[in-house]
Design a protein around this motif. Sequence first.
Motif, mmCIF file in Angstrom:
data_model
loop_
_atom_site.group_PDB
_atom_site.id
_atom_site.type_symbol
_atom_site.label_atom_id
_atom_site.label_comp_id
_atom_site.label_asym_id
_atom_site.label_seq_id
_atom_site.Cartn_x
_atom_site.Cartn_y
_atom_site.Cartn_z
ATOM 1 N N GLN A 271 -2.220 0.385 -4.573
ATOM 2 C CA GLN A 271 -2.024 -0.889 -4.148
ATOM 3 C C GLN A 271 -1.541 -1.825 -5.211
ATOM 4 O OE1 GLN A 271 -6.395 -1.465 -3.345
ATOM 5 N NE2 GLN A 271 -5.877 -1.672 -0.963
ATOM 6 N N TYR B 217 -3.298 -8.958 -3.774
ATOM 7 C CA TYR B 217 -4.286 -7.998 -4.004
ATOM 8 C C TYR B 217 -5.026 -8.218 -5.388
ATOM 9 C CZ TYR B 217 -4.032 -4.546 -0.190
ATOM 10 O OH TYR B 217 -3.984 -3.969 0.921
ATOM 11 N N LYS C 195 -5.824 -2.892 -8.347
ATOM 12 C CA LYS C 195 -4.423 -2.310 -8.732
ATOM 13 C C LYS C 195 -4.430 -1.282 -9.702
ATOM 14 C CE LYS C 195 -2.340 -6.951 -7.547
ATOM 15 N NZ LYS C 195 -1.642 -8.006 -8.194
ATOM 16 N N ASP D 85 0.617 -1.176 0.116
ATOM 17 C CA ASP D 85 -0.032 -0.135 -0.006
ATOM 18 C C ASP D 85 0.776 1.116 0.044
ATOM 19 O OD1 ASP D 85 -3.218 -0.866 0.561
ATOM 20 O OD2 ASP D 85 -1.679 -2.090 1.499
#
Length: 830
Positions: A119, A124, A129, A105
């Motif tokens: 991110q 993730y 993203k 992050d």
Amino acid sequence: MVSIKSCLSLLILFCGIQAFCSNQPVINPENFLNNNKSLKPYLRVYTDPTGNASINDILRDEPVFSQLKGELSKENIYWGKLLVENNQEVIKLYLLHVGKNDFIDCYFVQNDSIVQHEQSGYMYPQHLKSVPKGSYYIPLLMNANSTQELYIRIEEKIHNDPEFDLRLSSGTNWVYEILDKHIVDFIFQGLFWIIMIYNLFLFATTRTKAYLYYAFYLGCVAINYLFLTDILREYVLNEVPWLTIYFIPTTILVVGAYWIFVNDFISAKKYFFLYYKWIRVVSYIDIGIFFVSVLVIHFTKEIYIVTDGLRAVALLNALLIFGLIYRIYDSKYEMVKYYMYGTGAMVIMAVIDTILWNPSTSQANLMKYGLIAEIVVFSIGLAQRKKIREKERRKALNKQIDQLRVNESLAQWQKEELEKIIDHRTKKIKKKNKKLKRAIKKAETAARVKSDFLSVMSHEIRTPMNAVIGTIHLLLDENPKRGQLEHLKTLKFSSENLLILINDILDYSKVESGNVQLEHIDFHLRELTKGLGNTYEQKAAENGVKFNILIDHNIPSMLKGDPARLTQILNNLISNALKFTPGGEIKLLIHLLARSNGRVKLEFAVEDTGIGISKDKLKLIFESFTQAHADTTRKYGGTGLGLAITKKLIKLFDSQIFVKSKVNRGSKFYFSLYMEEAAHANAAIEQDDVLMKEEVKGKRVLVVDDNEINLMMAKKFLDKWGLICEVVSSGQDALIKVFDTDYDLILMDLQMPEMDGYEVTATIRSLDNTDLKNIPIVAVSADTYENVKIKIAEVGMNDFLSKPFNPMELLTVVHTYTRGASQEIEPTNL
């Protein structure tokens, strides 16, 4: 108390730290582009052991950020602080590579306010993203002449190796780098899938298993490389990247598929059978390890335990491969060299890659080229193997053709010899067939003679017996003196026993020849047993024996079955018990065992307190002409057929008889039968002989018989009961009488010279006069009902009466057909 000196020291230390933090160097991105120069010296790091700090906590509390020293611990979460400055007059876009972490992050802060949040990272999903491809990059968009403060948070949950690997790339170079990598990866993937599909096509057209096994192997390799090159995570499982870790064990699945293919590729079963079995075992073990590894990952999420184990297994497999190559390298089988060349380069590259493999990077670059070499060599080998197989097939075909030629010559010779043998055998068979036909003809003649003999004997024996028994009944009805009564009872007993012996012999012959068929008619079970009671109570009392019948009250009154054969079975068992019970008790027990869907299962048992049977004789008593002891016939009489007939009759009911016995304690014979409940359970009405005699008085009866004694006996009984009886001794005289006189009933003997009872009956039934043609005609014969029932039904007789008959049977028949009841009565064996 804390001294003033200590306080001053702490103040100086705090000010030094504040000065260090406030003097964090600023990065000019242009100095770090595309040279892989690390930004770590410019990064300040804060360790968050609790993992609870948020960006707001960081901005509010201003924790101490210090320069990164040593390795990061997998137990902690880390925050990194970086100052970036764009001193150019244009907006610039950079890509910041943070490091291979599960969660990244990045917070962009200006004037203590968050202006942007990006991110990235392994875990993730793609929609969170900003940079979907290239999992560890953060886009860094810088305004002209601006400074950007970055707070970067990294966290590991699976891989457990947090890192700050800070590198900067320009947007253009990053695109080219990603494109180059993905193009190469997709080329490799396309190569794997194309060759796999091609081999599946070859298998579908040739049904050669080697192509199927090779396609399976390539499919496993392709799936493994989808994982290793991040294509699986970034293109297939991009929204559920945490599932990617389950594909870590596909490396060992590739090895298992490899062994399956190799076992067929080198024809191990044919050329290296000693190694064929352990190669199969190794392949099963590898595939088993794959499934175990998946389960371990699922339940523990400890991927490094799995990867360490997979390294060891992969190295062990490499040793086995080298061992196999060493053992078979000098083989003359051509496919061995293709196996050795194809596998050698691949195994060497795989070993190196396995040693250097990091599950965070998921790359296997060296092995790609080893696989390319292996695929090329194996493909050439499969093509060459096809040629070898074709060559072997042609060689085998030529060998078969040569053998066929030899076989053809041999077959021709064998054919000629076989024809000679067949001709010789045919002559022998024809001779044997002639002998067999003569034997069959003799057997048929013997069977016919036997049947005729039994029929004649039945007639010839029963006819005088009819006179004997009839005379005894007449004498008993004439109030004989006391001394005469005893003699008459003796005669009656002896004649009845003689009749039983005759019936046993004739019945046994019928059962043996298979001429007995069971009837399926309604009958009253309690009336049937009442008749047995009337028959045996007096005989038992004369021997000092009690005879009792006990019937389960739950048994239905009316049943469907063969009452005549059931009576015969019970007669045999009761008379047998009476014969061997000098004193005590005999019981007939009938129990209900089951009842459902209109069917009942009954158990019949005859118990006595007689002499009993020893265990070693229990099996003998059911054999023909056999009794338990040699002196039994002399002492008690009998043919030894009663139980044999009983056993065969019970078998006709699809059942069997059992016996329990102790010497001098008695015996128990028992069996069970299935019967149907009658549709209309109407109670049978017991006939009163006095009433019947009153109702038949004055009726006209014609008796037709060629035996004068039989005529005399029948006439005496009928006259005694008040009937008008006329007798004739031939069929021609019977026809004359029928035309001259109206008769209520005709008792017709079947076996007469010149014109028998069948011809007379057929003639009467063919008359045009309705009154004459409908006269009730009852067949009277010494033959058995089974032998004549079809023929008497064909000529139109109403019923059948067997000789010798007792007076009550004759009275019942006469009463049935002269009382004015319907004459459309089915013939029954009275």
